[in-house]
Structure formats: structure tokens, C-alpha cells
Design a protein around this motif. Structure first.
Motif, PDB file in Angstrom:
ATOM      1  N   ALA A  93       0.847  -1.202   0.000  1.00 34.87           N
ATOM      2  CA  ALA A  93       0.000   0.000   0.000  1.00 34.87           C
ATOM      3  C   ALA A  93       0.882   1.252   0.000  1.00 34.87           C
ATOM      4  CB  ALA A  93      -0.923  -0.003   1.217  1.00 34.87           C
ATOM      5  N   ALA A  94       1.956   1.213   0.783  1.00 33.90           N
ATOM      6  CA  ALA A  94       2.876   2.363   0.829  1.00 33.90           C
ATOM      7  C   ALA A  94       3.472   2.608  -0.553  1.00 33.90           C
ATOM      8  CB  ALA A  94       3.979   2.110   1.855  1.00 33.90           C
ATOM      9  N   GLU A  95       3.880   1.547  -1.212  1.00 36.57           N
ATOM     10  CA  GLU A  95       4.439   1.671  -2.564  1.00 36.57           C
ATOM     11  C   GLU A  95       3.405   2.305  -3.502  1.00 36.57           C
ATOM     12  OE1 GLU A  95       7.449   1.048  -3.765  1.00 36.57           O
ATOM     13  OE2 GLU A  95       6.916   1.391  -5.855  1.00 36.57           O
ATOM     14  N   PHE A  96       2.186   1.837  -3.415  1.00 39.80           N
ATOM     15  CA  PHE A  96       1.118   2.349  -4.274  1.00 39.80           C
ATOM     16  C   PHE A  96       0.902   3.850  -4.042  1.00 39.80           C
ATOM     17  CE2 PHE A  96      -3.325   3.333  -5.180  1.00 39.80           C
ATOM     18  CZ  PHE A  96      -3.411   2.928  -6.500  1.00 39.80           C
ATOM     19  N   LEU A  97       1.007   4.268  -2.777  1.00 39.10           N
ATOM     20  CA  LEU A  97       0.730   5.667  -2.434  1.00 39.10           C
ATOM     21  C   LEU A  97       1.956   6.573  -2.593  1.00 39.10           C
ATOM     22  CD1 LEU A  97      -1.419   4.886   0.727  1.00 39.10           C
ATOM     23  CD2 LEU A  97      -2.260   5.865  -1.418  1.00 39.10           C
ATOM     24  N   GLY A  98       3.072   5.984  -3.010  1.00 39.31           N
ATOM     25  CA  GLY A  98       4.275   6.785  -3.228  1.00 39.31           C
ATOM     26  C   GLY A  98       5.069   7.051  -1.962  1.00 39.31           C
ATOM     27  N   LEU A  99       4.838   6.231  -0.934  1.00 38.05           N
ATOM     28  CA  LEU A  99       5.606   6.372   0.299  1.00 38.05           C
ATOM     29  C   LEU A  99       6.741   5.356   0.343  1.00 38.05           C
ATOM     30  CD1 LEU A  99       2.633   7.461   1.368  1.00 38.05           C
ATOM     31  CD2 LEU A  99       3.811   7.282   3.533  1.00 38.05           C
ATOM     32  N   GLY A 100       7.729   5.636   1.184  1.00 36.65           N
ATOM     33  CA  GLY A 100       8.788   4.669   1.435  1.00 36.65           C
ATOM     34  C   GLY A 100       8.449   3.883   2.681  1.00 36.65           C
ATOM     35  N   ALA A 101       8.834   2.611   2.695  1.00 35.00           N
ATOM     36  CA  ALA A 101       8.532   1.760   3.853  1.00 35.00           C
ATOM     37  C   ALA A 101       9.605   0.695   3.987  1.00 35.00           C
ATOM     38  CB  ALA A 101       7.158   1.109   3.673  1.00 35.00           C
ATOM     39  N   CYS A 102       9.746   0.200   5.199  1.00 35.56           N
ATOM     40  CA  CYS A 102      10.685  -0.914   5.413  1.00 35.56           C
ATOM     41  C   CYS A 102      10.135  -1.811   6.521  1.00 35.56           C
ATOM     42  CB  CYS A 102      12.049  -0.371   5.823  1.00 35.56           C
ATOM     43  SG  CYS A 102      13.337  -1.638   5.955  1.00 35.56           S
ATOM     44  N   TRP A 103      10.207  -3.090   6.288  1.00 38.37           N
ATOM     45  CA  TRP A 103       9.848  -4.089   7.311  1.00 38.37           C
ATOM     46  C   TRP A 103      11.015  -4.111   8.289  1.00 38.37           C
ATOM     47  CZ3 TRP A 103       6.775  -8.947   5.803  1.00 38.37           C
ATOM     48  CH2 TRP A 103       6.661  -9.829   6.876  1.00 38.37           C
ATOM     49  N   VAL A 104      10.769  -3.895   9.568  1.00 40.43           N
ATOM     50  CA  VAL A 104      11.855  -3.832  10.552  1.00 40.43           C
ATOM     51  C   VAL A 104      11.568  -4.760  11.729  1.00 40.43           C
ATOM     52  CG1 VAL A 104      12.914  -2.348  12.307  1.00 40.43           C
ATOM     53  CG2 VAL A 104      12.665  -1.508   9.983  1.00 40.43           C
ATOM     54  N   ASN A 105      12.472  -5.691  11.957  1.00 41.67           N
ATOM     55  CA  ASN A 105      12.347  -6.537  13.148  1.00 41.67           C
ATOM     56  C   ASN A 105      13.379  -6.210  14.224  1.00 41.67           C
ATOM     57  OD1 ASN A 105      10.165  -7.876  12.003  1.00 41.67           O
ATOM     58  ND2 ASN A 105      10.772  -9.813  12.927  1.00 41.67           N
ATOM     59  N   PHE A 106      14.496  -5.606  13.803  1.00 44.87           N
ATOM     60  CA  PHE A 106      15.536  -5.252  14.772  1.00 44.87           C
ATOM     61  C   PHE A 106      14.947  -4.398  15.901  1.00 44.87           C
ATOM     62  CE2 PHE A 106      18.890  -2.913  16.728  1.00 44.87           C
ATOM     63  CZ  PHE A 106      20.035  -3.685  16.606  1.00 44.87           C
ATOM     64  N   GLY A 107      14.110  -3.444  15.527  1.00 45.76           N
ATOM     65  CA  GLY A 107      13.555  -2.487  16.490  1.00 45.76           C
ATOM     66  C   GLY A 107      12.621  -3.110  17.516  1.00 45.76           C
ATOM     67  N   LEU A 108      12.308  -4.389  17.336  1.00 48.48           N
ATOM     68  CA  LEU A 108      11.439  -5.070  18.307  1.00 48.48           C
ATOM     69  C   LEU A 108      12.242  -5.887  19.313  1.00 48.48           C
ATOM     70  CD1 LEU A 108       8.471  -6.185  16.020  1.00 48.48           C
ATOM     71  CD2 LEU A 108       8.796  -4.036  17.230  1.00 48.48           C
ATOM     72  N   LEU A 109      13.580  -5.844  19.177  1.00 54.99           N
ATOM     73  CA  LEU A 109      14.424  -6.565  20.149  1.00 54.99           C
ATOM     74  C   LEU A 109      14.161  -6.052  21.561  1.00 54.99           C
ATOM     75  CD1 LEU A 109      17.856  -6.809  18.278  1.00 54.99           C
ATOM     76  CD2 LEU A 109      16.290  -8.685  18.840  1.00 54.99           C
ATOM     77  N   VAL A 110      13.740  -4.810  21.661  1.00 53.97           N
ATOM     78  CA  VAL A 110      13.417  -4.233  22.977  1.00 53.97           C
ATOM     79  C   VAL A 110      12.485  -5.144  23.783  1.00 53.97           C
ATOM     80  CG1 VAL A 110      11.601  -2.818  21.877  1.00 53.97           C
ATOM     81  CG2 VAL A 110      12.365  -2.243  24.160  1.00 53.97           C
ATOM     82  N   PHE A 111      11.570  -5.834  23.072  1.00 57.21           N
ATOM     83  CA  PHE A 111      10.575  -6.660  23.788  1.00 57.21           C
ATOM     84  C   PHE A 111      11.180  -7.958  24.327  1.00 57.21           C
ATOM     85  CE2 PHE A 111       8.120  -3.958  20.873  1.00 57.21           C
ATOM     86  CZ  PHE A 111       7.410  -3.248  21.830  1.00 57.21           C
ATOM     87  N   GLU A 112      12.417  -8.248  23.934  1.00 57.25           N
ATOM     88  CA  GLU A 112      13.109  -9.428  24.484  1.00 57.25           C
ATOM     89  C   GLU A 112      13.899  -9.057  25.737  1.00 57.25           C
ATOM     90  OE1 GLU A 112      15.593 -11.427  21.623  1.00 57.25           O
ATOM     91  OE2 GLU A 112      14.082 -11.215  20.048  1.00 57.25           O
ATOM     92  N   GLY A 113      14.071  -7.778  25.982  1.00 55.67           N
ATOM     93  CA  GLY A 113      14.909  -7.345  27.096  1.00 55.67           C
ATOM     94  C   GLY A 113      14.107  -7.006  28.343  1.00 55.67           C
ATOM     95  N   TYR A 114      14.803  -6.535  29.372  1.00 55.51           N
ATOM     96  CA  TYR A 114      14.130  -6.254  30.650  1.00 55.51           C
ATOM     97  C   TYR A 114      13.179  -5.056  30.556  1.00 55.51           C
ATOM     98  CZ  TYR A 114      17.424  -2.426  31.465  1.00 55.51           C
ATOM     99  OH  TYR A 114      18.138  -1.255  31.359  1.00 55.51           O
ATOM    100  N   LYS A 115      13.348  -4.237  29.502  1.00 56.44           N
ATOM    101  CA  LYS A 115      12.444  -3.095  29.334  1.00 56.44           C
ATOM    102  C   LYS A 115      11.189  -3.463  28.535  1.00 56.44           C
ATOM    103  CE  LYS A 115      16.043   0.456  29.433  1.00 56.44           C
ATOM    104  NZ  LYS A 115      16.910   1.275  28.576  1.00 56.44           N
TER     105      LYS A 115
END
Ligand SMILES: Cc1cc2nc3c(=O)[nH]c(=O)nc-3n(C[C@H](O)[C@H](O)[C@H](O)COP(=O)(O)O)c2cc1C
Length: 202
Positions: free
Chosen positions: A136-158
Motif C-alpha cells: 500500500a505504501a508503494e502504491f501511495l508513493g511512500l517509502g517503507a521498510c519491514w523492521v524486526n531489529f527495532g522489536l528486540l526491545v521486547f526481548e529485554g528487561y524493558k
């Protein structure tokens, strides 16, 4: 220009099909954004695209968290880098130690996709929703990226602190995230596709 067909215009005939399929091939992971925030109507269209993804038995086992607060996005990035630094995986460690690295690529919008842990195959459905957002982002002319690194926070004590801060409902697990914004610079080239990966039995 006379005779030219705008790629976003729907036309009758085979052009429609080829333009839609081209959109899938044109999508690339975008990791550099202008400072401009995503327009609300585009954000809503992207979320709606996610909600129309397939899911087992139509269970729709997802929850979306839209973050447009740059400080909070940066906080999540830093907390994820902290977790990465303690991993045994070299490339994660290196990213965690890189002061230049921002897990969400300084995007103005991040959408976290969480899956209902009680639903079988929620992960697959959430992955489909995530891909719908990228398209959908591509269709609308936006840039997007699938990111899993940024969810590592949920594996930590925070993890629990941020789960609460973000209002992720109990029983839902943050699985994927998507960065959204307007692309800065050129679009990257697609890597060559692997061959010999299809077996036909006819
Ligand atoms: C499950 C998954 C996790 C990913 N995580 C990240 C990520 O944390 N950071 C990132 O920049 N890209 C991430 N990507 C994007 C891939 O790096 C990207 O899709 C791949 O390099 C191919 O490039 P393309 O998307 O432009 O075709 C992820 C992709 C998938 C499917």
C-alpha cells in the motif's frame, strides 16, 4: 503527455494487470526519509490495507500500534540496540554498537504489528498484514521498510515497560514493524532473484 498512461490510473484491458504486478516488483525497503510526516489519509489507507490481509478462518488476529512520536521511536531504537549488544550474533552486536544506527531509520512513523498469541497461525496472518502495508505504501508513493531489529526491545528487561507504554493489549505479542515516510534519495536496486526455486508437476 498524449498517449502516456499514468501508472496509478486504472485502465481497462491488460494494462491494469501489468501495472499492479509491476507495483509488487517495484517495492523496495526504504531506509532514508525526509523529515515530512505521513499524511493522515495515507496512514489510514495503509492501515486499512493491513486489515484486509488473509487470516485463518477470518480471525484477524492482529493489533496495530502507530507511533509518530520521534522521541519514543528513538527510545525504542536505543533499547533494542541495548538488547542487540548482548546477543551472540555478530551482525546484531555490531549494529547495537554503531552510534549512527537507528533501528527505524529515522522514519517519522512506525507501525508495530502484534499478534494474538491465542490464535493459531497469528504470525503468518500478521506477516501478510505487514506485507499489505508495504505494498500500500508503494502504491501511495511512500517509502517503507519491514523492521524486526527495532522489536528486540521486547526481548529485554524493558520489554514489559514498553508493552505497557505502547498500550499493546495483554495476550498480544509484538511480531513485526513497518517504518513509513517519504523517501529521501534514490530507490535501491532489487537484488537478482534466485533461480531453480520452482518445481512444476503437471
Ligand atoms: C522478517 C523481516 C525482518 C526484517 N527486518 C529488517 C530490519 O530489522 N531492518 C531493516 O532495515 N530491514 C529489515 N528487513 C528488510 C529486508 O532487509 C529486505 O526486505 C531485504 O534486504 C530485501 O530488500 P527489498 O525489501 O528492498 O526487496 C526485514 C525483512 C523481513 C521480511
Amino acid at each position: 503527455m498524449k498517449g502516456a498512461i499514468h501508472p496509478l490510473l486504472l485502465q481497462k484491458g491488460t494494462m491494469i494487470v501489468s501495472a499492479k504486478l509491476q507495483l509488487i516488483k517495484d517495492r523496495r525497503s526504504i531506509r532514508a526519509y525526509t523529515g515530512e510526516q505521513v499524511q493522515e489519509r495515507d496512514l489510514q489507507a495503509i492501515l486499512e490495507a493491513a486489515m484486509y490481509a488473509p487470516s485463518p478462518g477470518g480471525s484477524q488476529p492482529w493489533f496495530f500500534t502507530v507511533i509518530q512520536n520521534r522521541e519514543l521511536i528513538k527510545e525504542l531504537s536505543e533499547a533494542s540496540k541495548e538488547v542487540a549488544r548482548n546477543k551472540d550474533i555478530e551482525f546484531l552486536k555490531a549494529l547495537g554498537n554503531n552510534p549512527e544506527f537507528h533501528a527505524f531509520h529515522n522514519a517519522p512513523t512506525v507501525i508495530i504489528v502484534s499478534g494474538d498469541a491465542r490464535e493459531p497461525f497469528a504470525t503468518a496472518a500478521c506477516a501478510a498484514a505487514t506485507q499489505n502495508m508495504l505494498l500500500a505504501a508503494e502504491f501511495l508513493g511512500l517509502g517503507a521498510c519491514w523492521v524486526n531489529f527495532g522489536l528486540l526491545v521486547f526481548e529485554g528487561y524493558k520489554g514489559d515497560i514498553y508493552r505497557e507504554k505502547l498500550g499493546i493489549p495483554g495476550g498480544y505479542k509484538p511480531l513485526f514493524s513497518v517504518t513509513l515516510g517519504y523517501r529521501r534519495g534514490d530507490k535501491p536496486q532489487a537484488a537478482p532473484r534466485k533461480s531453480n526455486i520452482v518445481n512444476y508437476i503437471r
